[in-house]
Structure formats: C-alpha cells, structure tokens
Design a protein around this motif. Sequence first.
Motif, PDB file in Angstrom:
ATOM      1  N   ALA A 196       4.628 -46.652  -3.261  1.00 46.10           N
ATOM      2  CA  ALA A 196       3.911 -45.332  -2.330  1.00 46.10           C
ATOM      3  C   ALA A 196       4.627 -44.265  -2.777  1.00 46.10           C
ATOM      4  CB  ALA A 196       3.349 -45.657  -0.896  1.00 46.10           C
ATOM      5  N   VAL A 197       4.402 -42.955  -3.246  1.00 49.12           N
ATOM      6  CA  VAL A 197       4.852 -41.994  -3.152  1.00 49.12           C
ATOM      7  C   VAL A 197       4.384 -40.921  -2.003  1.00 49.12           C
ATOM      8  CG1 VAL A 197       4.944 -39.770  -4.445  1.00 49.12           C
ATOM      9  CG2 VAL A 197       5.365 -41.585  -5.337  1.00 49.12           C
ATOM     10  N   THR A 198       5.758 -39.928  -1.247  1.00 51.64           N
ATOM     11  CA  THR A 198       5.431 -39.464  -0.002  1.00 51.64           C
ATOM     12  C   THR A 198       6.466 -38.486  -0.190  1.00 51.64           C
ATOM     13  OG1 THR A 198       5.369 -39.648   2.258  1.00 51.64           O
ATOM     14  CG2 THR A 198       6.751 -40.759   1.402  1.00 51.64           C
ATOM     15  N   ASN A 199       6.684 -37.304   0.682  1.00 50.20           N
ATOM     16  CA  ASN A 199       7.353 -36.086   0.291  1.00 50.20           C
ATOM     17  C   ASN A 199       7.923 -35.635   2.011  1.00 50.20           C
ATOM     18  OD1 ASN A 199       7.967 -34.972  -1.806  1.00 50.20           O
ATOM     19  ND2 ASN A 199       5.696 -34.063  -2.208  1.00 50.20           N
ATOM     20  N   ASP A 200       7.087 -36.831   2.266  1.00 47.65           N
ATOM     21  CA  ASP A 200       7.114 -36.602   4.127  1.00 47.65           C
ATOM     22  C   ASP A 200       7.624 -37.864   4.369  1.00 47.65           C
ATOM     23  OD1 ASP A 200       6.833 -37.066   6.712  1.00 47.65           O
ATOM     24  OD2 ASP A 200       4.587 -36.130   6.907  1.00 47.65           O
TER      25      ASP A 200
END
Length: 254
Positions: A196-200
Amino acid sequence: MGSVLRLQNVSVTFDSQVVLRSVNLDIKSGEAFVIIGPSGQGKTTLLKTLSGLVTPQNGEVFIEQNQWSTLSSKDKLPLLKKMGILFQKNALFDSLTCIENICFPLRETTRLSEWEITKKAESFLDAVGIPHARDLYPDEISGGMQKRLGIARALALDPQIIFYDDPTAGLDPITSKKIITLIKTLQQQNNSTIVAVTNDMNRAYQMADRIAMVVNEEVIITGSPKETENHADPRVRQFVRGLLEGPLTALDPV
C-alpha cells in the motif's frame, strides 16, 4: 514466509528522468508492506513496478518467484488473477451500479453462473459494510463508500496479493481509520499480502508490518512502525514527524 514479490537491481526512468535507481526489495507472503514518501518521488511507480504494470529499464521483477520479463502473456495470466489493485481514484464504472461494479470482473474472468456471481458480489458488499448501496451508482454514494466499493471489487476475485494506491486519499480521519481497519481485517481473513501507498503516517503505522520510504531515487527500508518512527536517516525523520525544516524541504517532485 516465502517471498511473493521481489525487485532485483531495478531502475525506472520516464522521459530520461530517473525515478527509481538500483532498487532491491523483497516482500514476504502475508506481509503488509507500506510505501511512504514525499509527493512526486515515485511511490506509485514503485507499486506499479511491483505489480508488473510498469516495466523497469534495468533489473528484474519477480512475482511468486517468476521472472516477470520472461513470461509470456499466457503464463502471466494466472499470476495476474492472483492480484487485485485499488487505484487512488477507485476506477469505478460510473454507468454501473455498485453491485454491477463487483459483478463485472467476475463475469469477465470466471465461469461462475449468474446466480453465483450475484451472490458473491452481495457477500462482498456486505463484507465492506455497504449492502444498502447495492443498486446505487457510484456518484450517489459518499467518498468513503466509494472507497469501500473499490476494495470490494479489488477483492472479488479472491486475490492473494493486493495493491492499494493511497486507499484513504481525500477521506476524513475517522473514515480513514475505518477503511484501514477493514483492509487489515480482510487481509487477516484471507491471509493475503498487502502493498500500500500512503502519505498518512497514522494510517501507515496502523496498517504496516514493514515500511519503506521512496526519496531521491532510493527505496529506504525503514522497518517496523516503531523502527520507522525512530529511524536515524534525517529524511525519514523529517517526513514521519512532519518537520518543516530538513533535507526534504528543497526537494523538487519528479
């Protein structure tokens, strides 16, 4: 746990711009692997490379021990059927109802009867908590419900490897937390592997067994959530702590 995804000395370039350089990465079966990093540094490119959607200029991608570049389209098909992808914008069919969005891949890739397809689609709507949206269209439901629908469709073919591109983008903190809880619950039920990709960072810590940061053409394996939070690299430290000053401040997105 055996390796299900592996990058060996992989480099990716777009229009002479290097995005990833000499990346080596190994993701284990059943692992929740989360990719973080500043915007425009190549997080989604890394995810798409791992899934076989982006072909590297150098190096090799291995999916379930198979060297991707050497496989014929016929040999790739059974591996592709083991993978599901939730794109950042959900990629839902606006002209299809919620249940029809889930039925579509089942009709295209399985030999199930229409009754079996409908029942399976209904079970996934129930699993993600939106059975009441069965006959509504995507533009008639909220962003959080659209995300749940996207997850249901990504999981409809019972994939063993699931790629999530920023699954909580645009969602409020409470809905975001619920979406990650749902993703983790379904992962545990199906014993699947997550990338998964996330900025959070809150959601990254909630979701990840292991975290990697993409920056300056590198992939830095930062480790577990605790190891990431206390990482020595100043780029990692600035990002995870949201500091205004540091080596990332002057970065230009690629």
